[in-house]
Design an enzyme around this catalytic site. Structure first.
Site, PDB file in Angstrom:
ATOM      1  N   SER A 109       0.842  -1.202   0.000  1.00 56.41           N
ATOM      2  CA  SER A 109       0.000   0.000   0.000  1.00 56.41           C
ATOM      3  C   SER A 109       0.874   1.248   0.000  1.00 56.41           C
ATOM      4  O   SER A 109       0.372   2.355  -0.221  1.00 56.41           O
ATOM      5  CB  SER A 109      -0.941   0.004   1.211  1.00 56.41           C
ATOM      6  OG  SER A 109      -0.212  -0.247   2.401  1.00 56.41           O
ATOM      7  N   ASP A 126       5.382  -7.106   2.497  1.00 50.85           N
ATOM      8  CA  ASP A 126       4.638  -7.587   1.332  1.00 50.85           C
ATOM      9  C   ASP A 126       5.587  -7.948   0.204  1.00 50.85           C
ATOM     10  O   ASP A 126       6.481  -7.168  -0.150  1.00 50.85           O
ATOM     11  CB  ASP A 126       3.703  -6.485   0.811  1.00 50.85           C
ATOM     12  CG  ASP A 126       2.293  -6.651   1.315  1.00 50.85           C
ATOM     13  OD1 ASP A 126       1.904  -7.784   1.689  1.00 50.85           O
ATOM     14  OD2 ASP A 126       1.564  -5.643   1.345  1.00 50.85           O
ATOM     15  N   GLU A 141      -9.096  -9.653   3.902  1.00 55.23           N
ATOM     16  CA  GLU A 141      -9.456  -8.276   3.542  1.00 55.23           C
ATOM     17  C   GLU A 141     -10.857  -8.209   2.939  1.00 55.23           C
ATOM     18  O   GLU A 141     -11.177  -8.928   1.984  1.00 55.23           O
ATOM     19  CB  GLU A 141      -8.415  -7.701   2.560  1.00 55.23           C
ATOM     20  CG  GLU A 141      -8.728  -6.263   2.164  1.00 55.23           C
ATOM     21  CD  GLU A 141      -7.551  -5.514   1.546  1.00 55.23           C
ATOM     22  OE1 GLU A 141      -6.419  -6.038   1.529  1.00 55.23           O
ATOM     23  OE2 GLU A 141      -7.787  -4.371   1.099  1.00 55.23           O
TER      24      GLU A 141
HETATM   25  O1  KIV Z   1      -0.462  -3.410   1.653  1.00 54.58           O
HETATM   26  C1  KIV Z   1      -1.151  -3.327   2.690  1.00 54.58           C
HETATM   27  O2  KIV Z   1      -1.181  -2.306   3.385  1.00 54.58           O
HETATM   28  C2  KIV Z   1      -1.964  -4.465   3.068  1.00 54.58           C
HETATM   29  C3  KIV Z   1      -2.958  -4.282   4.160  1.00 54.58           C
HETATM   30  C4  KIV Z   1      -4.120  -3.528   3.662  1.00 54.58           C
HETATM   31  C5  KIV Z   1      -3.344  -5.544   4.799  1.00 54.58           C
HETATM   32  O3  KIV Z   1      -1.835  -5.506   2.506  1.00 54.58           O
END
Ligand code: KIV
Length: 273
Positions: free
Chosen positions: A54, A92, A191
């Protein structure tokens, strides 16, 4: 006073997260992308800091998470890791670094662990990414799953609306969650799915679920830090609770600074050498 000042520093591990689920203690997770914010957040007693892709939206101004590269994620993650003493730092894996190629997936995960010093990686998907998940886990790297609304698949979904409302999609999600658990994932982000269904999924698993827009029955909650702090006042999904209005705080502060500079009120005598 920060939690660190009251309690001895005991690092959060994937094992501790499992214990938290077992005793019904909720898991608090939040995103961070830079050193200063991560330092503030870690001192609050947060359990998991997610270096989310994100960052693509809130740090880089993109419409989707797809443009994030491995280098971008490693840059953000290494800044966060330097600040964190207690929380588990999950990073991520960006779009295009693990889908359909388990060897590339392992190389990508190893780079995140080695170059950023991350504690775990997070990946979107279920059966489709099983091989990549297994290969990464086999290398001793903890993996967190991510099901439901998966922003890296936004062009497949076509919308950011609630997922798993139909029986077929819900059944696949539940199957995927059980599969990820069987593979050895230590937790799963859920989510934007209906709260009652998130309850069913959470109760079907031994590993913890962490929800965003998935109701109150998941084993933990995660929010994007910019949303929670109200930095962006244009994003108002139903699931978001704003704990501050930093949009106003920052705007007022900077406007006051501009006024003081223009009025030759800053700096004053005491602020000079
Ligand atoms: O990238 C992110 O911030 C996420 C969250 C929304 C769980 O994957």
């Amino acid at each position: 006073m920060s939690v660190h000042q009251n309690t001895p520093l005991k690092k959060i591990t994937t094992h501790r997260l499992l214990e938290m689920k077992q005793r019904g203690e909720k898991i608090a997770m939040i995103t961070a992308y830079d050193y200063s914010m991560a330092r503030l957040i870690d001192a609050t007693g947060i359990d998991i800091i997610l270096v989310g892709d994100s960052a693509s939206n809130v740090m880089a101004g993109n419409d989707t998470t797809l443009p994030m590269s491995l280098e971008h994620m490693i840059y953000h993650a290494s800044s966060v890791v330097k600040a964190v003493k207690r929380a588990l730092v999950v990073v991520d894996m960006p779009f295009g670094t693990y889908q359909g190629n388990s060897r590339l997936a392992l190389e990508s995960a190893i780079r995140i662990m080695k170059e950023a010093g991350a504690h775990a990686v997070k990946m979107e998907g279920g059966a489709e990414i099983k091989e990549s998940v297994l290969r990464i886990l086999t290398a001793g790297i903890p993996v967190m799953g991510h099901l439901g609304l998966m922003p890296q698949s936004i062009y497949k979904f076509g919308t950011y609306s609630v997922r798993a409302q139909e029986e077929v999609e819900a059944q696949k999600l539940l199957d995927d969650a059980l599969l990820l658990q069987e593979c050895g994932c230590f937790g799963i982000v859920l989510e934007k799915i209906p709260a009652e269904f998130a309850k069913t999924v959470s109760e079907s698993l031994l590993i913890p679920t962490v929800g965003i827009g998935a109701g109150m029955h998941t084993d933990g909650q995660v929010l994007v830090v910019h949303d929670l702090l109200g930095i962006n006042n244009e994003f108002s999904p139903r699931f978001l609770r704003r704990y501050a209005d930093l949009h106003s705080v920052i705007t007022d502060a900077v406007q006051n600074y501009v006024t003081d500079v223009k009025n030759k009120d800053f700096p004053n005598e005491k602020e000079c050498y």
